[in-house]
Structures are given as structure tokens and as C-alpha cells.
Design a protein around this motif. Structure first.
Motif, mmCIF file in Angstrom:
data_model
loop_
_atom_site.group_PDB
_atom_site.id
_atom_site.type_symbol
_atom_site.label_atom_id
_atom_site.label_comp_id
_atom_site.label_asym_id
_atom_site.label_seq_id
_atom_site.Cartn_x
_atom_site.Cartn_y
_atom_site.Cartn_z
ATOM 1 N N LEU A 263 -110.900 59.880 -71.221
ATOM 2 C CA LEU A 263 -111.963 60.644 -71.868
ATOM 3 C C LEU A 263 -111.454 62.053 -72.145
ATOM 4 C CD1 LEU A 263 -114.937 59.570 -69.566
ATOM 5 C CD2 LEU A 263 -114.196 58.505 -71.711
ATOM 6 N N PRO A 264 -111.448 62.488 -73.387
ATOM 7 C CA PRO A 264 -110.906 63.806 -73.716
ATOM 8 C C PRO A 264 -111.796 64.914 -73.166
ATOM 9 C CG PRO A 264 -111.989 62.862 -75.627
ATOM 10 C CD PRO A 264 -111.969 61.780 -74.575
ATOM 11 N N PRO A 265 -111.274 66.127 -73.048
ATOM 12 C CA PRO A 265 -112.111 67.241 -72.594
ATOM 13 C C PRO A 265 -113.243 67.502 -73.575
ATOM 14 C CG PRO A 265 -109.991 68.039 -73.410
ATOM 15 C CD PRO A 265 -109.884 66.552 -73.342
ATOM 16 N N LEU A 266 -114.417 67.833 -73.056
ATOM 17 C CA LEU A 266 -115.564 68.197 -73.880
ATOM 18 C C LEU A 266 -115.992 69.615 -73.524
ATOM 19 C CD1 LEU A 266 -117.643 64.867 -73.850
ATOM 20 C CD2 LEU A 266 -115.998 65.665 -75.559
ATOM 21 N N GLU A 267 -116.687 70.255 -74.450
ATOM 22 C CA GLU A 267 -116.972 71.689 -74.306
ATOM 23 C C GLU A 267 -117.990 71.989 -73.209
ATOM 24 O OE1 GLU A 267 -118.165 73.088 -78.127
ATOM 25 O OE2 GLU A 267 -116.253 72.582 -79.105
ATOM 26 N N GLN A 268 -119.010 71.166 -73.085
ATOM 27 C CA GLN A 268 -120.087 71.452 -72.133
ATOM 28 C C GLN A 268 -120.130 70.386 -71.049
ATOM 29 O OE1 GLN A 268 -124.668 72.883 -72.373
ATOM 30 N NE2 GLN A 268 -124.245 71.019 -73.507
ATOM 31 N N LEU A 269 -120.135 70.805 -69.790
ATOM 32 C CA LEU A 269 -120.261 69.900 -68.653
ATOM 33 C C LEU A 269 -121.591 70.166 -67.967
ATOM 34 C CD1 LEU A 269 -116.676 70.153 -67.085
ATOM 35 C CD2 LEU A 269 -117.514 68.488 -68.771
ATOM 36 N N LEU A 270 -122.408 69.132 -67.831
ATOM 37 C CA LEU A 270 -123.680 69.224 -67.130
ATOM 38 C C LEU A 270 -123.610 68.383 -65.869
ATOM 39 C CD1 LEU A 270 -126.166 68.841 -70.134
ATOM 40 C CD2 LEU A 270 -125.271 70.951 -69.142
ATOM 41 N N GLY A 271 -124.053 68.942 -64.754
ATOM 42 C CA GLY A 271 -123.962 68.224 -63.497
ATOM 43 C C GLY A 271 -122.822 68.762 -62.646
ATOM 44 N N PRO A 272 -122.729 68.294 -61.391
ATOM 45 C CA PRO A 272 -121.759 68.855 -60.442
ATOM 46 C C PRO A 272 -120.328 68.346 -60.670
ATOM 47 C CG PRO A 272 -123.069 67.155 -59.385
ATOM 48 C CD PRO A 272 -123.635 67.319 -60.758
ATOM 49 N N ILE A 273 -119.515 69.115 -61.357
ATOM 50 C CA ILE A 273 -118.132 68.734 -61.622
ATOM 51 C C ILE A 273 -117.348 68.560 -60.322
ATOM 52 C CG2 ILE A 273 -117.421 71.147 -61.863
ATOM 53 C CD1 ILE A 273 -115.967 68.138 -63.803
ATOM 54 N N SER A 274 -117.754 69.250 -59.254
ATOM 55 C CA SER A 274 -117.027 69.164 -57.988
ATOM 56 C C SER A 274 -117.110 67.776 -57.365
ATOM 57 C CB SER A 274 -117.568 70.196 -56.995
ATOM 58 O OG SER A 274 -118.949 69.978 -56.750
ATOM 59 N N ASP A 275 -118.111 66.981 -57.777
ATOM 60 C CA ASP A 275 -118.280 65.639 -57.216
ATOM 61 C C ASP A 275 -117.609 64.565 -58.065
ATOM 62 O OD1 ASP A 275 -119.665 66.587 -55.102
ATOM 63 O OD2 ASP A 275 -121.605 65.756 -55.646
ATOM 64 N N LEU A 276 -116.852 64.968 -59.058
ATOM 65 C CA LEU A 276 -116.292 64.025 -60.011
ATOM 66 C C LEU A 276 -115.511 62.901 -59.350
ATOM 67 C CD1 LEU A 276 -115.513 63.075 -62.855
ATOM 68 C CD2 LEU A 276 -113.587 64.666 -62.745
ATOM 69 N N THR A 277 -114.634 63.228 -58.397
ATOM 70 C CA THR A 277 -113.762 62.200 -57.824
ATOM 71 C C THR A 277 -114.519 61.237 -56.910
ATOM 72 O OG1 THR A 277 -113.127 63.701 -56.025
ATOM 73 C CG2 THR A 277 -111.707 63.643 -57.969
ATOM 74 N N LYS A 278 -115.806 61.512 -56.632
ATOM 75 C CA LYS A 278 -116.602 60.573 -55.841
ATOM 76 C C LYS A 278 -117.222 59.475 -56.703
ATOM 77 C CE LYS A 278 -117.992 63.887 -52.246
ATOM 78 N NZ LYS A 278 -119.162 64.519 -51.567
ATOM 79 N N LEU A 279 -117.128 59.601 -58.021
ATOM 80 C CA LEU A 279 -117.680 58.584 -58.892
ATOM 81 C C LEU A 279 -116.961 57.260 -58.669
ATOM 82 C CD1 LEU A 279 -117.789 60.563 -62.261
ATOM 83 C CD2 LEU A 279 -119.734 60.050 -60.798
ATOM 84 N N ALA A 280 -117.711 56.162 -58.589
ATOM 85 C CA ALA A 280 -117.075 54.850 -58.570
ATOM 86 C C ALA A 280 -116.331 54.665 -59.892
ATOM 87 C CB ALA A 280 -118.127 53.763 -58.395
ATOM 88 N N GLY A 281 -115.055 54.326 -59.808
ATOM 89 C CA GLY A 281 -114.241 54.201 -61.007
ATOM 90 C C GLY A 281 -113.389 55.417 -61.283
ATOM 91 N N ALA A 282 -113.533 56.462 -60.457
ATOM 92 C CA ALA A 282 -112.687 57.655 -60.577
ATOM 93 C C ALA A 282 -111.657 57.656 -59.453
ATOM 94 C CB ALA A 282 -113.532 58.915 -60.522
ATOM 95 N N TYR A 283 -110.698 58.558 -59.560
ATOM 96 C CA TYR A 283 -109.595 58.639 -58.608
ATOM 97 C C TYR A 283 -109.377 60.111 -58.257
ATOM 98 C CZ TYR A 283 -108.760 54.256 -61.118
ATOM 99 O OH TYR A 283 -108.909 53.034 -61.722
ATOM 100 N N PRO A 284 -108.632 60.390 -57.201
ATOM 101 C CA PRO A 284 -108.321 61.790 -56.887
ATOM 102 C C PRO A 284 -107.640 62.518 -58.036
ATOM 103 C CG PRO A 284 -107.821 60.388 -55.010
ATOM 104 C CD PRO A 284 -108.159 59.468 -56.140
ATOM 105 N N HIS A 285 -106.878 61.765 -58.859
ATOM 106 C CA HIS A 285 -106.156 62.397 -59.976
ATOM 107 C C HIS A 285 -106.877 62.205 -61.308
ATOM 108 C CE1 HIS A 285 -104.783 58.173 -59.749
ATOM 109 N NE2 HIS A 285 -104.774 58.247 -61.070
ATOM 110 N N SER A 286 -108.163 61.817 -61.282
ATOM 111 C CA SER A 286 -108.876 61.533 -62.534
ATOM 112 C C SER A 286 -108.997 62.750 -63.442
ATOM 113 C CB SER A 286 -110.284 60.995 -62.230
ATOM 114 O OG SER A 286 -110.241 59.662 -61.809
ATOM 115 N N LEU A 287 -109.224 63.915 -62.854
ATOM 116 C CA LEU A 287 -109.394 65.122 -63.660
ATOM 117 C C LEU A 287 -108.034 65.732 -63.962
ATOM 118 C CD1 LEU A 287 -111.231 67.203 -64.995
ATOM 119 C CD2 LEU A 287 -111.387 68.371 -62.782
ATOM 120 N N HIS A 288 -107.660 65.755 -65.238
ATOM 121 C CA HIS A 288 -106.385 66.322 -65.663
ATOM 122 C C HIS A 288 -106.517 67.828 -65.895
ATOM 123 C CE1 HIS A 288 -105.061 62.110 -67.313
ATOM 124 N NE2 HIS A 288 -105.276 62.120 -66.011
ATOM 125 N N ASP A 289 -105.381 68.489 -65.953
ATOM 126 C CA ASP A 289 -105.378 69.949 -66.107
ATOM 127 C C ASP A 289 -106.065 70.409 -67.388
ATOM 128 O OD1 ASP A 289 -104.066 70.208 -63.716
ATOM 129 O OD2 ASP A 289 -102.065 70.374 -64.605
#
Length: 414
Positions: free
Chosen positions: A360-386
């Protein structure tokens, strides 16, 4: 005892001085809505109200539920009378993850193709709760707040003329043409507890199921989602309000088939309870004198056994059964896709492989707690790229492999 669903088509949402419908635009007084919701539940510490529109460069994270704005008119009971609905509008609740579930809605880009809620006009509630609440209380606050907001928004239609009215009379299973096949719908609901809950007529589905429930009650919002489960096959409240399997059966009623009833069944956690529930469900389908059954599911893994027990019982009772399921077949599609099976499962419809990966490419607006991203089922510790892009499985996207068939994946023979 007829149900009338009155739709008010909304084509835009803006913030303004009062909360009203102006033509086909929903105008929301943001501060008033915030204050009303915080007053209604003192357990809310902060709430953000945003819009997310189709095509926006917006990503909604840690989505709890999606709800269609509806309200009853003139005090009528659920399943009868008039219900007003804001067409094209959805209330999306999001907030801190209390487990390891929830999911993403992208309003544009490749992720948008995998969720129906990239096409709705979304009022997003980003909800924070006061410290010290238990996980169940935390979830209760967020979900009840979404329901309250949806009702408040729908009430703007009270003195307006609807765009469309759908009328649903009761069904008499005895009054069906003998030439048409009698079809029952077996509607599986996640009900394992541990924040994997569904509510039927305000009661937890862990109790009181299986049962036959009138289609008018189902169309009128008898089922509310309370599930912290993988986003891909979570049935949100919006899915239940607009169940595509039920609506298709009703469209074909007395044409290609006769819908003789809906059997709601749960998905318990113990094997003995699963066997008992499946047996009771089969007996209910038999009381409807069904010639065949269509079955949907919610969840994966544990619920696979519930589905296979139901299929086996129905087929052995002489009731051919078609069932919908998603698959967890590994990123390359080569792993065992279901946790259970039975030889009688010969008419299965796959709605997709939830382990398929997507960038998923970067998008301009993020709504919701980005800090919890890696807890999503289907995400990984390295899911968020630089660069802000996300590498996740389809499992992380709300509705990507929905087992009511409300998703966009297709297959072709090669």
C-alpha cells in the motif's frame, strides 16, 4: 407487519454550523457532534470527527466497526414500520487496539479496490477512552459511540422526502409455489467471546442461537458487530445491515427460488458445543422443509469446523448446501487453505486468499492510531516502510475477503 426502508441519497458531506441535510449534502456541526457523543458516554476522553471521501489520499487505521446511519420513525419496532437510511454514508469507528486485530480502509490506491468502504462517504470517529477501562469496556465505548453517531446523523432525514423506498412484507414458508426450490439461508455469526462477539436483538450471540429469525428483523439491523477479528472477513455492522446474500435471495424470491427462512447459528469454542449447535441448526433447516441451503461464514480457523459440521449434517439430511468461505493458503497460495474439511463439502465458493500480500503506497492523511499499526492481523514488525508505505496481507484490509461475498476479488480459469 411490513418493513419499509426509506433511503435518502447523500452525495457529499461537509462541516457547517448545524447538522442537517441540505439537498443531497449532509452537513455536520463537528463540535456539536463531539460534545453530544462525549456527554452520552463519560468514558470518552477525546474524540476526533473527520471525513474520508472516495478518492481521498486517506488511510483509516485500526477500524473497529462500520455502521450505516439509520433511525426508526414514529417509534415503530424493529422489523416493522419505517426506517430512514442515509444512502452512501458510513460511520467508521477507530481507536487503540486492545488485542491484535482490526484493520485498514484506504480511500484511494490499490488498497481501495479491496474494501467496499472506499466507495462510501465516511464520517470517521477516532475515539480515545479514559484510563483504567477493561478491554471489554474499551470496546463497548467505541462501538456504542458509533451506533449513537449513526442514529444522530440519520435523524437529520426526519422531515425529508426519501429518494427510494423498499418494502418488505413477511414471508409465509407455506405459501410458496411448488415448482420452485425451497431454499434456507444458514447465517453463521462469530460468537467465541474474548472480544469475538456478535449481538442479536441486543443479546450476545453466544446465547439464544441457533434460531430462525425473520428477514425483516435482519434487514432492519437486528445484528450488531462486536468483533475484534481479522479485518478481511469481519462482518461489520454495515455488512449485517446490507447482507448481500439475504438481499439476493429476496430478489429471487418467487422467481428462481423460494426463501423459506433464515437460520442464525453461532460459532462456539468447544467441540461438543459446535456439534450440538450444528445439529440444532440442521434440525431447524429441516423444519423449514428446505430443498437446499446457502451458508455464509464469519472468521477463519476455529469457525472452519463449525462450517464443516453444518455442511456434513445438512448434506447427510439430504439438503444440498452451497457455502462461502475465504482461504488462508499462505502468501504463495500453496498451503492448506482451511483448518478443517469434510467429504460432503462439494459446493464451496472461495472469496479469496487472505494471506496474499499487497504493498500500500503512502497516503497523505492518516486517521487512527498509527502506533498500533504492527498489531493489525496481517501486518508485520517491518510492515511500515521508511517512505510511509505499508506491506501487509489482505487480512489487514476491512472486507477484503468478506464471507458474505461482499468483496471485489474475482477468479478466472487459466
Amino acid at each position: 407487519m411490513t418493513l419499509k426502508l426509506a433511503y435518502f441519497e447523500i452525495n457529499d458531506i461537509v462541516f457547517g454550523q448545524e447538522t442537517i441535510i441540505d439537498g443531497s449534502t449532509l452537513v455536520i456541526n463537528r463540535e456539536s457532534l463531539k460534545n453530544t457523543l462525549k456527554t452520552a458516554d463519560k468514558r470518552i476522553s477525546a474524540i476526533g470527527v473527520h471525513t474520508a471521501m472516495p478518492g481521498d489520499s486517506t488511510r483509516i487505521l485500526c477500524v473497529k466497526d462500520v455502521i450505516e446511519p439509520r433511525c426508526k420513525i414514529n417509534g415503530t419496532e424493529l422489523g416493522v414500520g419505517n426506517t430512514h437510511i442515509l444512502k452512501n454514508v458510513a460511520v467508521v469507528t477507530c481507536g487503540k487496539i486492545v488485542g491484535f486485530q482490526e484493520g485498514i480502509i484506504d480511500m484511494s490506491g490499490p488498497g481501495a479496490a479491496h474494501t467496499p468502504f472506499s466507495a462510501t462517504l465516511n464520517v470517521v470517529l477516532d475515539i480515545q477512552v479514559v484510563p483504567g477501562l477493561s478491554p471489554h469496556e474499551h470496546e463497548e465505548v467505541v462501538r456504542l459511540t458509533g451506533l449513537t453517531a449513526a442514529t444522530l446523523l440519520a435523524q437529520t432525514s426526519t422531515n425529508k422526502n426519501p429518494t427510494l423506498v423498499e418494502t418488505y412484507p413477511p414471508i409465509d414458508p407455506a405459501a410458496v409455489p411448488s415448482s420452485l426450490p425451497r431454499i434456507a439461508y444458514v447465517y453463521m455469526l462469530l460468537s467465541q467471546g474474548l472480544l469475538h462477539d456478535t449481538y442479536v436483538l441486543e443479546e450476545n450471540a453466544k446465547q439464544g442461537l441457533p434460531r430462525i429469525l425473520e428477514h425483516t428483523l435482519l434487514l432492519d439491523g437486528a445484528i450488531i458487530s462486536g468483533n475484534c477479528v481479522s479485518a478481511c472477513d469481519k462482518n461489520t455492522t454495515y455488512h449485517h445491515q446490507n447482507n448481500p446474500v439475504l438481499r439476493e435471495l429476496l430478489r429471487e424470491h418467487h422467481k428462481r427460488l423460494s426463501l423459506v427462512g433464515v437460520v442464525l447459528t453461532n460459532e462456539p469454542i468447544s467441540l461438543d458445543a459446535k456439534k450440538k449447535s450444528a445439529q440444532q441448526s440442521v434440525e431447524l433447516v429441516q423444519t423449514l422443509k428446505a430443498d437446499g441451503a446457502i451458508m455464509s461464514k464469519e472468521g477463519f480457523g476455529n469457525p472452519d469446523t463449525d462450517q464443516m459440521l453444518l455442511i456434513r449434517g445438512l448434506e447427510e439430511a439430504g439438503i444440498p448446501t452451497v457455502a462461502l468461505t475465504d482461504e488462508f493458503a499462505g502468501a504463495n497460495g500453496c498451503s492448506q487453505s482451511l483448518a478443517d474439511s469434510t467429504p460432503q463439502a462439494i459446493a464451496m465458493v472461495s472469496v479469496g486468499n487472505a494471506n496474499e500480500r499487497i504493498l500500500l503506497p503512502p497516503l497523505e492523511q492518516l486517521l487512527g492510531p498509527i502506533s498500533d499499526l504492527t498489531k493489525l492481523a496481517g501486518a508485520y514488525p517491518h510492515s511500515l516502510h521508511d517512505d510511509g508505505s505499508l506491506e501487509v496481507e489482505l487480512q489487514a484490509i476491512i472486507g477484503a475477503t468478506n464471507e458474505l461475498g461482499w468483496q471485489t476479488l474475482r477468479c478466472r480459469e487459466v
